[in-house]
Write an enzyme that holds these catalytic residues in place. Structure first.
Site, PDB file in Angstrom:
ATOM      1  N   GLY A 293     -51.413  -5.845  32.542  1.00 49.82           N
ATOM      2  CA  GLY A 293     -50.110  -5.331  32.152  1.00 49.82           C
ATOM      3  C   GLY A 293     -49.653  -4.236  33.075  1.00 49.82           C
TER       4      GLY A 293
ATOM      5  N   GLN B  28     -44.705   3.343  35.539  1.00 52.62           N
ATOM      6  CA  GLN B  28     -45.827   3.423  36.483  1.00 52.62           C
ATOM      7  C   GLN B  28     -45.371   3.256  37.930  1.00 52.62           C
ATOM      8  OE1 GLN B  28     -48.400   0.517  34.064  1.00 52.62           O
ATOM      9  NE2 GLN B  28     -49.912   1.865  35.009  1.00 52.62           N
TER      10      GLN B  28
ATOM     11  N   CYS C 222     -56.497   1.465  33.474  1.00 52.53           N
ATOM     12  CA  CYS C 222     -55.083   1.657  33.765  1.00 52.53           C
ATOM     13  C   CYS C 222     -54.886   1.784  35.269  1.00 52.53           C
ATOM     14  CB  CYS C 222     -54.586   2.918  33.070  1.00 52.53           C
ATOM     15  SG  CYS C 222     -52.834   3.241  33.309  1.00 52.53           S
ATOM     16  N   LEU C 223     -53.881   1.109  35.786  1.00 47.94           N
ATOM     17  CA  LEU C 223     -53.580   1.210  37.214  1.00 47.94           C
ATOM     18  C   LEU C 223     -53.265   2.654  37.615  1.00 47.94           C
ATOM     19  CD1 LEU C 223     -51.260  -1.912  37.567  1.00 47.94           C
ATOM     20  CD2 LEU C 223     -53.613  -1.712  38.386  1.00 47.94           C
TER      21      LEU C 223
ATOM     22  N   HIS D 274     -50.913  -0.274  24.825  1.00 46.44           N
ATOM     23  CA  HIS D 274     -51.197   0.545  26.015  1.00 46.44           C
ATOM     24  C   HIS D 274     -49.942   0.673  26.881  1.00 46.44           C
ATOM     25  CE1 HIS D 274     -53.811   1.671  29.594  1.00 46.44           C
ATOM     26  NE2 HIS D 274     -52.667   1.339  30.155  1.00 46.44           N
ATOM     27  N   GLU D 275     -49.280  -0.457  27.143  1.00 48.05           N
ATOM     28  CA  GLU D 275     -48.086  -0.417  28.011  1.00 48.05           C
ATOM     29  C   GLU D 275     -46.959   0.363  27.357  1.00 48.05           C
ATOM     30  OE1 GLU D 275     -48.560  -1.086  30.910  1.00 48.05           O
ATOM     31  OE2 GLU D 275     -50.339  -2.302  30.643  1.00 48.05           O
TER      32      GLU D 275
ATOM     33  N   HIS E 285     -46.981   4.024  27.891  1.00 46.63           N
ATOM     34  CA  HIS E 285     -46.435   4.504  29.167  1.00 46.63           C
ATOM     35  C   HIS E 285     -44.942   4.846  29.037  1.00 46.63           C
ATOM     36  CE1 HIS E 285     -49.735   3.994  31.986  1.00 46.63           C
ATOM     37  NE2 HIS E 285     -49.977   2.769  31.550  1.00 46.63           N
TER      38      HIS E 285
HETATM   39 NI    NI Z   1     -51.741   1.744  32.010  1.00 47.63          NI
END
Ligand code: NI
Length: 172
Positions: A47, A52, A96-97, A138-139, A142
Site C-alpha cells: 500500500g 508519503q 512502511c515505506l 495503516h494507509e 498516513h
Molecule cells: Ni506506511
C-alpha cells in the site's frame, strides 16, 4: 508516469493532515498512476498513501492480492476513504515505506466497513478483514499524519530493526 520520491521519518511533512479530494479529473487520475508506479517500485509495498509522496490529498492505494491465503478485493484505489464500522482487535507486524529501517507490532481492528470513491468519483463500499483491513487502516493513518511507530504499544519491545530491507515483511 513517474516514480515519485518517498518522504521518510523524521520528515515533518509526514505529520500533515491531508485534505479531501474535490475534483475527480484527469489530473487526479494521472497522479494516481504515478502513485501506483511508486508503490510498485517500493520493496514489497502492499500500500501507499498520497502524503508519503508529498501530496496532501486523501488518496490511498492498497493491494494485498500477492499474499497467500489472504481475503482481499484486489487492487484498490480509495479516494476520501472513511471507516464506518470497526470490529475486533488483532496484533500483527507492519512496515512502511516511510520508515524503512523498522517494523513494528501494531494493534488494529480485525474487521472494518469502509466507504470511499474510485478515481472517477463513483462511491464504493467494502467489508474487509485481516491483512487487507490492516493495510487500509495503516494507509488511512498516513492521511492524518500518523505512522505505525506512533501506535506500537512499547518502542522497546514492539519495534524491530530490519537487517535487510526485505526482511520483516511487506511495507505500506
Ligand atoms: Ni506506511
Amino acid at each position: 508516469m513517474a516514480v515519485l520520491e518517498i518522504l521518510t521519518l523524521p520528515d515533518e511533512r509526514l505529520r500533515q493532515v491531508s485534505a479531501p479530494v474535490t475534483q475527480f479529473d484527469d489530473e487526479l487520475r494521472a497522479f494516481i498512476a504515478d502513485l501506483e508506479e511508486t508503490r510498485q517500485a517500493g520493496p514489497a509495498a502492499v500500500g501507499i498513501a498520497a502524503p508519503q509522496v508529498n501530496v496532501f490529498k486523501r488518496i490511498v492505494i492498497v493491494d494485498v492480492s500477492g499474499r497467500k491465503n489472504t481475503p482481499n478485493h484486489g487492487y484498490l484505489v480509495l479516494v476520501n476513504p472513511e471507516i464506518t464500522h470497526w470490529d475486533g482487535f488483532e496484533m500483527a507486524r507492519e512496515g512502511c515505506l516511510s520508515v524503512p529501517d523498522y517494523t513494528g507490532n501494531v494493534i488494529r481492528a480485525g474487521k472494518i466497513r469502509l466507504s470511499a470513491y474510485d478515481p472517477l468519483g463513483t462511491p464504493l463500499e467494502f467489508e474487509m478483514e485481516g491483512y487487507e483491513a490492516r493495510a487500509v487502516q495503516h494507509e488511512m493513518d498516513h492521511l492524518d499524519g500518523t505512522l505505525f511507530v506512533d501506535r506500537v504499544v512499547s518502542r522497546r519491545t514492539d519495534l524491530f530493526r530490519r537487517k535487510v530491507y526485505r526482511q520483516g515483511g511487506p511495507s505500506a
